[in-house]
Design an enzyme around this catalytic site. Structure first.
Site, mmCIF file in Angstrom:
data_model
loop_
_atom_site.group_PDB
_atom_site.id
_atom_site.type_symbol
_atom_site.label_atom_id
_atom_site.label_comp_id
_atom_site.label_asym_id
_atom_site.label_seq_id
_atom_site.Cartn_x
_atom_site.Cartn_y
_atom_site.Cartn_z
ATOM 1 N N TRP A 289 42.474 39.517 46.159
ATOM 2 C CA TRP A 289 41.128 40.022 45.847
ATOM 3 C C TRP A 289 41.068 41.375 46.522
ATOM 4 O O TRP A 289 41.036 41.465 47.748
ATOM 5 C CB TRP A 289 40.074 39.072 46.409
ATOM 6 C CG TRP A 289 38.675 39.399 45.980
ATOM 7 C CD1 TRP A 289 38.062 38.987 44.840
ATOM 8 C CD2 TRP A 289 37.708 40.178 46.704
ATOM 9 N NE1 TRP A 289 36.774 39.483 44.797
ATOM 10 C CE2 TRP A 289 36.531 40.203 45.921
ATOM 11 C CE3 TRP A 289 37.716 40.851 47.918
ATOM 12 C CZ2 TRP A 289 35.379 40.870 46.325
ATOM 13 C CZ3 TRP A 289 36.572 41.524 48.326
ATOM 14 C CH2 TRP A 289 35.412 41.528 47.529
ATOM 15 N N ARG B 2 40.508 32.022 45.661
ATOM 16 C CA ARG B 2 40.354 32.949 46.785
ATOM 17 C C ARG B 2 40.470 34.414 46.357
ATOM 18 O O ARG B 2 40.266 35.328 47.167
ATOM 19 C CB ARG B 2 41.424 32.670 47.848
ATOM 20 C CG ARG B 2 41.431 31.249 48.349
ATOM 21 C CD ARG B 2 42.549 31.039 49.342
ATOM 22 N NE ARG B 2 42.282 31.767 50.557
ATOM 23 C CZ ARG B 2 41.575 31.304 51.578
ATOM 24 N NH1 ARG B 2 41.071 30.093 51.519
ATOM 25 N NH2 ARG B 2 41.377 32.034 52.641
ATOM 26 N N LYS C 7 22.977 31.755 40.215
ATOM 27 C CA LYS C 7 23.976 31.128 39.330
ATOM 28 C C LYS C 7 24.076 31.911 38.032
ATOM 29 O O LYS C 7 25.154 32.173 37.535
ATOM 30 C CB LYS C 7 23.593 29.677 38.985
ATOM 31 C CG LYS C 7 23.782 28.639 40.040
ATOM 32 C CD LYS C 7 25.202 28.301 40.376
ATOM 33 C CE LYS C 7 25.722 29.190 41.454
ATOM 34 N NZ LYS C 7 25.583 28.855 42.806
ATOM 35 N N ASN D 231 46.746 37.758 54.266
ATOM 36 C CA ASN D 231 45.339 37.515 53.941
ATOM 37 C C ASN D 231 44.536 38.033 55.116
ATOM 38 O O ASN D 231 44.818 37.676 56.255
ATOM 39 C CB ASN D 231 45.125 36.005 53.746
ATOM 40 C CG ASN D 231 43.654 35.633 53.652
ATOM 41 O OD1 ASN D 231 42.847 36.418 53.179
ATOM 42 N ND2 ASN D 231 43.317 34.439 54.091
ATOM 43 N N GLY D 232 43.531 38.887 54.840
ATOM 44 C CA GLY D 232 42.720 39.419 55.934
ATOM 45 C C GLY D 232 42.644 40.925 55.849
ATOM 46 O O GLY D 232 42.957 41.516 54.811
#
Ligand code: G6P
Length: 612
Positions: free
Chosen positions: A75, A28, A489, A100-101
């Protein structure tokens, strides 16, 4: 993005859980991490820039110990990748928070709190949560639940938070709005996490929070829970079936490698719903028959790899079911003037089920009057299926590598099943034809397995790609989205610039890029467009471009100067795009290995993107 964990363990140190859980949530976000635990006297914190392992080493060195703690893997959104910006954030040495957020009004909140005398050490939006909770906590005389309840009233945006207080070391308060959060109940121990993968090594009893929930947790479980209306509520405890083995690397070097190789199994598992139950609308939900009879068209909204599975499915939905299908990138759709059509089925596709742009696009469609929605998703109980009228889960199992592989091919299986189901309902697919399609699905895992056997040849090609700075991918018709997926990819995990074009469009611009340094990958199975693709390849050959052609056994390509050919062992007809995805995945994987990049955690990316 970001992952959070927390634990209250009456009889154990929480540090092992926190670091293990964060490692499992690294998909994440993985630019920095941290934990905070109450050690019997004080809240102690360890944060490090870089991978969780570095933080874990530091925590071990410090001998961190405690029965309650919280953790975070980041992140970066607000503020750079620095230790002061890493979570947990602490206010006044008293309140520690992981989040988170995104708190959208954090600037206003920061000004307000600065006015109240709070000093900020980071550039994050999260620090306003810490100070705001601390402020309310001081005002109300030390009631953490009430403090979180009051503080969250001021926040606009999305959050999943866990909060502990130094002078109240037996309880943790958690709140959820728009970001995933679950509570896991053990024996005299309670955990929280963004995702079930973080907890199942400890307990499988999971309660998923809903938006607006605030809960008080103790080692013995959930002490109190209120919903968005402020009323007491209960959340069902379910037993997770996620297998622990699916979260481990086993004999593989990377999760991406493992997940590529798991595709025959994942596809067989996902196809089971049709193989067992036929192409029946009920596979998509109880009232799917009614819904499918009520629609005149389809709009698919998705991001990243899921967007490419949507693009692929347009070909099936329009050719097999004759349902007009429009595909749109979710982040574009949500900000434009849309002409809504209540008879249009909105499909969202998402591996994680929590991609913010896709979620917001769905909500926007619903606000415009779209009443029918279907979610195709890989993560049970995630936000998108919960917001959708119908759902069919892919059964890929946990996908951990940031670059999506098995989620993509299993999405294609479901979308193909949808096309045939709609075709059958509209009288366009006879029962004989449906049986033939079922047989093709049954054969598919075997065909994929055959393609895996080409890995050594593909790995040899990858050595050449590893030295390049750019690559072009070409395809036509239903294989054009596979070319797009191949280019995505390659750029995601090797950082080689790659673009995909419909082969017929080459002459309208990208041909100018072609010279002897430009490898051109062509997806060219033996379908009705093969001769056209061959003609486009001549255009590349004539300019000195080096061609790498993925085709099937019976398509009569000759190797030659500047033309390399790999043949998949069977021609699989309508499911050919699924089979032809495998070689481009393997090509990228081996090129990344040769370049020595971080395959599972490519730079700047995260698996679950819960920001705009
Ligand atoms: C991120 C991931 C991609 C994924 C995309 C959409 O960018 O790195 O692999 O395709 O999000 O994610 P979703 O979970 O909605 O399929």
């Amino acid at each position: 993005m970001c992952g959070i964990v927390g634990a209250i363990r009456a009889n154990h140190n929480v540090v092992d859980f926190l670091t293990d859980g964060l490692k499992r949530l690294e998909y994440r976000g993985y630019d920095s991490s941290g934990i905070a635990v109450f050690d019997g006297e004080k809240i102690k914190r360890v944060r490090r820039v870089g991978r969780v392992q570095l933080m874990e080493d530091a925590a071990k060195e410090k001998g961190l110990f405690g029965h309650i703690g919280i953790g975070h893997t980041r992140w970066a959104t607000h503020g750079g990748v620095t230790e002061p910006n890493a979570h947990p954030h602490i206010s006044g040495g008293l309140i520690a928070v992981v989040h988170n957020g995104i708190i959208e009004n954090f600037e206003d909140e920061r000004t307000r709190l600065q006015g109240l005398g709070y000093e900020f050490e980071s550039q994050t939006d999260t620090e306003v949560i810490a100070h705001s909770v601390k402020h309310e906590y001081s005002l109300n005389g030390g009631n953490l639940f009430e403090a979180v309840k009051s503080a969250t009233k001021n926040f606009h945006g999305a959050y999943a938070i866990a909060v502990i207080a130094q002078d109240n070391p037996d309880e943790m308060v958690v709140a959820r709005m728009g970001c995933p959060l679950l509570i896991a109940l053990g024996d005299n121990e309670t955990f929280i996490a963004s995702d079930v993968s973080a907890v199942i090594a400890f307990t499988r009893n999971i309660a998923y929070l809903e938006d607006g929930d605030i809960a008080v947790l103790r080692a013995g479980g959930i002490e109190k829970l209120i919903d968005k209306t402020g009323n007491p509520a209960q959340r069902k405890v379910k037993v997770s079936e996620l297998s622990l083995a699916s979260l481990e690397l086993g004999p593989y070097s990377h999760f991406m490698q493992k997940e590529i190789h798991e595709q025959p199994r994942a596809i067989a598992d996902t196809a089971e719903v049709f193989l067992d139950g036929g192409f029946e609308p009920e596979n998509f939900g109880k009232n799917a028959r009614e819904v499918f009879n009520d629609i005149d068209s389809i709009k698919i909204l998705a991001c990243g790899t899921s967007y490419y599975s949507a693009l692929t499915s347009k070909y099936w939905l329009e050719s097999i079911a004759k349902v007009p299908t429009d595909v749109e990138i979710a982040s574009e759709y949500r900000y434009r003037d849309v002409i809504a059509n209540p008879k249009q089925l909105i499909i969202t596709i998402s591996q994680s089920g929590e991609t913010l742009d896709t979620m917001e696009a769905l909500k926007y469609a619903q606000s415009l009057g779209h009443k029918h929605s279907l979610s195709i998703c890989n993560v049970m109980e995630s936000a998108l299926p919960r917001e959708s009228e119908l759902v069919l889960y892919t059964r890929a199992g946990a996908e951990i590598g940031v670059a999506s592989t098995k989620a993509f091919t299993t999405q294609l299986v479901v979308l193909f099943g949808l096309a045939v189901t709609l075709g059958k309902m509209r009288g366009l697919v006879s029962s004989g034809q449906a049986r033939a399609y079922l047989e093709e699905l049954r054969q598919l895992p075997g065909s994929i397995q055959h393609v895996m056997n080409l890995e050594p040849q593909i790995a040899a090609w990858a050595q050449k790609f590893a030295k390049k700075t750019s690559a072009l991918f070409l395809g036509r018709g239903i294989h054009y989205p596979i070319a797009l997926e191949g280019a995505l990819k390659l750029k995601e995990i090797t950082y080689i610039h790659a673009e995909a074009y419909p082969a017929g469009e080459l002459k309208h611009g990208p041909l100018a890029l072609v010279d002897e340094n430009m490898p051109v990958v062509v997806i060219a199975p033996n379908d009705s467009l093969l001769d056209k693709v061959k003609a486009n390849m001549q255009e590349v050959g004539a300019r000195g471009g080096e061609l790498f052609v993925f085709t099937d056994l019976d398509s009569h390509f000759n190797e030659g100067e500047g033309v390399h050919v790999i043949r998949t062992p069977r021609h699989v007809g309508v499911l050919s795009p699924i089979v032809h995805t495998i070689p481009v995945q393997l090509l990228s994987y081996h090129a990344a290995l040769a370049r020595g990049t971080d395959v599972d955690k490519p730079r700047n990316l995260a698996k679950s993107v819960t920001v705009e």
